[in-house]
Design an enzyme around this catalytic site. Structure first.
Site, mmCIF file in Angstrom:
data_model
loop_
_atom_site.group_PDB
_atom_site.id
_atom_site.type_symbol
_atom_site.label_atom_id
_atom_site.label_comp_id
_atom_site.label_asym_id
_atom_site.label_seq_id
_atom_site.Cartn_x
_atom_site.Cartn_y
_atom_site.Cartn_z
ATOM 1 N N LYS A 58 39.853 48.495 53.067
ATOM 2 C CA LYS A 58 39.431 47.433 52.146
ATOM 3 C C LYS A 58 37.912 47.468 52.045
ATOM 4 O O LYS A 58 37.211 47.451 53.047
ATOM 5 C CB LYS A 58 39.876 46.066 52.667
ATOM 6 C CG LYS A 58 39.460 44.924 51.735
ATOM 7 C CD LYS A 58 39.973 43.578 52.209
ATOM 8 C CE LYS A 58 39.028 42.866 53.125
ATOM 9 N NZ LYS A 58 37.820 42.340 52.488
ATOM 10 N N ASP A 86 38.339 44.622 47.077
ATOM 11 C CA ASP A 86 38.350 43.153 47.234
ATOM 12 C C ASP A 86 37.109 42.554 46.559
ATOM 13 O O ASP A 86 36.149 42.187 47.225
ATOM 14 C CB ASP A 86 38.372 42.869 48.753
ATOM 15 C CG ASP A 86 38.349 41.401 49.103
ATOM 16 O OD1 ASP A 86 38.607 40.574 48.228
ATOM 17 O OD2 ASP A 86 38.066 41.103 50.277
ATOM 18 N N LEU A 87 37.146 42.495 45.211
ATOM 19 C CA LEU A 87 35.977 41.998 44.471
ATOM 20 C C LEU A 87 36.183 40.571 43.942
ATOM 21 O O LEU A 87 35.276 40.004 43.343
ATOM 22 C CB LEU A 87 35.616 42.961 43.329
ATOM 23 C CG LEU A 87 35.285 44.394 43.781
ATOM 24 C CD1 LEU A 87 34.904 45.265 42.586
ATOM 25 C CD2 LEU A 87 34.171 44.416 44.817
ATOM 26 N N LYS A 88 37.367 40.030 44.152
ATOM 27 C CA LYS A 88 37.661 38.614 43.844
ATOM 28 C C LYS A 88 37.066 38.166 42.506
ATOM 29 O O LYS A 88 36.222 37.277 42.440
ATOM 30 C CB LYS A 88 37.137 37.704 44.957
ATOM 31 C CG LYS A 88 37.753 37.937 46.327
ATOM 32 C CD LYS A 88 37.305 36.868 47.319
ATOM 33 C CE LYS A 88 37.910 37.032 48.688
ATOM 34 N NZ LYS A 88 37.396 38.169 49.458
ATOM 35 N N PHE A 89 37.553 38.763 41.414
ATOM 36 C CA PHE A 89 37.015 38.404 40.091
ATOM 37 C C PHE A 89 37.306 36.944 39.760
ATOM 38 O O PHE A 89 38.409 36.429 40.034
ATOM 39 C CB PHE A 89 37.616 39.301 39.007
ATOM 40 C CG PHE A 89 37.271 40.757 39.170
ATOM 41 C CD1 PHE A 89 35.979 41.159 39.475
ATOM 42 C CD2 PHE A 89 38.250 41.728 39.018
ATOM 43 C CE1 PHE A 89 35.661 42.510 39.612
ATOM 44 C CE2 PHE A 89 37.941 43.076 39.153
ATOM 45 C CZ PHE A 89 36.651 43.460 39.461
ATOM 46 N N ASP A 91 36.133 34.653 36.339
ATOM 47 C CA ASP A 91 35.324 34.466 35.130
ATOM 48 C C ASP A 91 36.291 34.129 33.998
ATOM 49 O O ASP A 91 37.496 33.946 34.243
ATOM 50 C CB ASP A 91 34.519 35.754 34.849
ATOM 51 C CG ASP A 91 33.187 35.462 34.166
ATOM 52 O OD1 ASP A 91 33.204 34.717 33.176
ATOM 53 O OD2 ASP A 91 32.158 35.978 34.608
ATOM 54 N N THR A 95 36.313 38.419 30.227
ATOM 55 C CA THR A 95 35.404 39.103 31.153
ATOM 56 C C THR A 95 36.159 39.670 32.358
ATOM 57 O O THR A 95 35.881 40.788 32.807
ATOM 58 C CB THR A 95 34.297 38.122 31.605
ATOM 59 O OG1 THR A 95 33.638 37.638 30.437
ATOM 60 C CG2 THR A 95 33.291 38.797 32.508
ATOM 61 N N THR A 150 40.216 30.949 53.090
ATOM 62 C CA THR A 150 40.642 30.451 54.412
ATOM 63 C C THR A 150 39.474 29.827 55.175
ATOM 64 O O THR A 150 39.675 29.189 56.200
ATOM 65 C CB THR A 150 41.269 31.585 55.259
ATOM 66 O OG1 THR A 150 40.442 32.736 55.148
ATOM 67 C CG2 THR A 150 42.657 31.929 54.801
ATOM 68 N N ARG A 211 44.432 38.999 64.445
ATOM 69 C CA ARG A 211 43.760 39.462 65.658
ATOM 70 C C ARG A 211 44.781 39.928 66.695
ATOM 71 O O ARG A 211 45.689 39.156 67.048
ATOM 72 C CB ARG A 211 42.957 38.312 66.308
ATOM 73 C CG ARG A 211 41.714 37.904 65.532
ATOM 74 C CD ARG A 211 40.645 38.996 65.644
ATOM 75 N NE ARG A 211 39.447 38.684 64.912
ATOM 76 C CZ ARG A 211 39.192 39.016 63.634
ATOM 77 N NH1 ARG A 211 40.094 39.672 62.925
ATOM 78 N NH2 ARG A 211 38.046 38.720 63.081
ATOM 79 N N GLN A 220 37.077 33.747 62.594
ATOM 80 C CA GLN A 220 38.406 33.414 62.049
ATOM 81 C C GLN A 220 38.980 32.266 62.868
ATOM 82 O O GLN A 220 38.977 32.310 64.095
ATOM 83 C CB GLN A 220 39.339 34.631 62.116
ATOM 84 C CG GLN A 220 38.889 35.804 61.266
ATOM 85 C CD GLN A 220 39.149 35.599 59.774
ATOM 86 O OE1 GLN A 220 39.542 34.514 59.335
ATOM 87 N NE2 GLN A 220 38.904 36.626 58.977
ATOM 88 N N ARG A 241 36.803 43.488 62.125
ATOM 89 C CA ARG A 241 36.014 43.678 63.344
ATOM 90 C C ARG A 241 36.769 44.106 64.597
ATOM 91 O O ARG A 241 36.186 44.846 65.406
ATOM 92 C CB ARG A 241 35.177 42.413 63.594
ATOM 93 C CG ARG A 241 34.030 42.299 62.591
ATOM 94 C CD ARG A 241 33.517 40.893 62.486
ATOM 95 N NE ARG A 241 34.483 39.999 61.886
ATOM 96 C CZ ARG A 241 34.295 38.697 61.703
ATOM 97 N NH1 ARG A 241 33.182 38.132 62.103
ATOM 98 N NH2 ARG A 241 35.213 37.953 61.121
HETATM 99 O O1 C5P Z 1 36.582 41.181 60.633
HETATM 100 P P1 C5P Z 1 37.761 40.421 60.100
HETATM 101 O O2 C5P Z 1 39.093 40.935 60.585
HETATM 102 O O3 C5P Z 1 37.632 38.921 60.305
HETATM 103 O O4 C5P Z 1 37.722 40.702 58.532
HETATM 104 C C1 C5P Z 1 38.606 40.065 57.637
HETATM 105 C C2 C5P Z 1 38.336 40.545 56.244
HETATM 106 O O5 C5P Z 1 39.179 39.828 55.350
HETATM 107 C C3 C5P Z 1 36.903 40.313 55.761
HETATM 108 O O6 C5P Z 1 36.577 41.377 54.874
HETATM 109 C C4 C5P Z 1 37.001 39.005 54.998
HETATM 110 O O7 C5P Z 1 36.045 38.910 53.973
HETATM 111 C C5 C5P Z 1 38.394 39.109 54.413
HETATM 112 N N1 C5P Z 1 39.010 37.829 54.083
HETATM 113 C C6 C5P Z 1 39.224 36.825 55.006
HETATM 114 N N2 C5P Z 1 39.808 35.645 54.614
HETATM 115 C C7 C5P Z 1 40.159 35.467 53.343
HETATM 116 C C8 C5P Z 1 39.958 36.463 52.406
HETATM 117 C C9 C5P Z 1 39.359 37.659 52.807
HETATM 118 O O8 C5P Z 1 38.915 36.998 56.175
HETATM 119 N N3 C5P Z 1 40.747 34.353 52.986
#
Ligand code: C5P
Length: 262
Positions: A58, A86-89, A91, A95, A150, A211, A220, A241
């Site tokens: 991603k 994951d650019l979350k458009f 608009d 567009t 979230t 996790r 998180q 991470r």
């Molecule tokens: O490092 P980690 O596992 O927390 O990364 C989670 C990824 O998912 C990040 O790229 C974060 O921007 C994305 N994300 C998220 N919660 C959302 C939408 C996207 O953690 N609701």
């Protein structure tokens, strides 16, 4: 007279006979690793190290805004895995449709838009993805909705003028996404079970906030393990991470894959 316009027919044939390595049809496992960095060398290095272990990668706004489409191509070349772009458009419909058409040639397996942009915007995104895929003879990406971020709790959502709970708003927006013809939504693993019941077996659920028991939660808040998230109904899990910040990224990813298999 062919039943389908020629481009669509060719696209269908391609999808039936030769799903590419970067297509979801060929995905190895449901793990998308979030390569959250603005650095091209770092992202390609992670992608290459993880190429034989994870399901997909991603890439989000941090990377795209720094490296653009060229950077995206380099990362996908380094791993040849399905890409969640994951650019979350968010608009107006015209567009967003244009933005979708601009990224489809990058061959993402998954793209996303904010559901709060409304039904007409989501319909425009879904239509643009279909049309651009036919035009460029590539697989159509899944178009996924982002419901409530979230990171927002009920109080923060209420501040934006939306009453009630974040959970109710997630359910409402996910249903609207389905009506608008989106393929699924991003949601917290804690919402997955209810959304699966609400929206049926074919609506895709993608969950970050995942996790393994041995990893730090970081920022998180409401987490589940990868197996718990999948058991709750998620189709794909996004993990960043716990893999990218590990001393050995390949070993961390393999450990998660083994835990899932067990
Ligand atoms: O490092 P980690 O596992 O927390 O990364 C989670 C990824 O998912 C990040 O790229 C974060 O921007 C994305 N994300 C998220 N919660 C959302 C939408 C996207 O953690 N609701």
């Amino acid at each position: 007279m062919p039943l389908l316009p020629l481009a669509q027919e060719v696209c269908y044939t391609r999808a039936m006979t030769t799903p590419s390595k970067t297509s979801l049809a060929k995905i190895r496992n449901p793990i998308f690793c979030a390569l959250d960095t603005a650095d091209l060398g770092q992202a390609t290095s992670w992608a290459a190290k993880l190429a034989d272990t994870i399901g997909g990668v991603k890439l989000g706004l941090e990377f795209f805004n720094a490296q653009g489409p060229k950077g995206i191509k380099e990362v996908t070349r380094a791993c040849e895995l399905p890409l969640f772009l994951d650019l979350k458009f968010h608009d107006i419909p015209n567009t967003v449709a244009g933005a979708v058409k601009s990224v489809v040639p990058l061959k993402p397996a998954i793209i996303n838009v904010h559901c709060s942009g409304g039904r007409v915007m989501m319909e425009a995104a879904a239509k643009a993805a279909r049309e651009a895929a036919e035009q460029h003879l590539v697989d159509r990406p899944l178009v996924i909705g982002v419901t409530v971020l979230t990171s927002m709790d009920d109080a923060e959502l209420n501040e934006t003028g939306v009453p009630g709970t974040a959970f109710d708003q997630v359910r409402r927006l996910a249903e609207l996404a389905k009506i608008a013809g989106l393929d699924g939504v991003v949601c917290s693993p804690h919402e997955a079970e209810t959304l699966r019941k609400d929206l049926g077996p074919n609506f895709k659920l993608i969950t970050p906030g995942v996790r393994p028991v041995w990893a730090a939660a970081n920022d998180q808040k409401r987490i589940m393990t990868p197996s718990e998230a999948l058991n709750a109904g998620a189709d794909y899990v996004v993990i960043g991470r716990p893999i990218t910040a590990a001393p050995d990224q390949t070993a961390a990813a393999k450990r998660i894959v083994l835990e899932l298999a067990a």
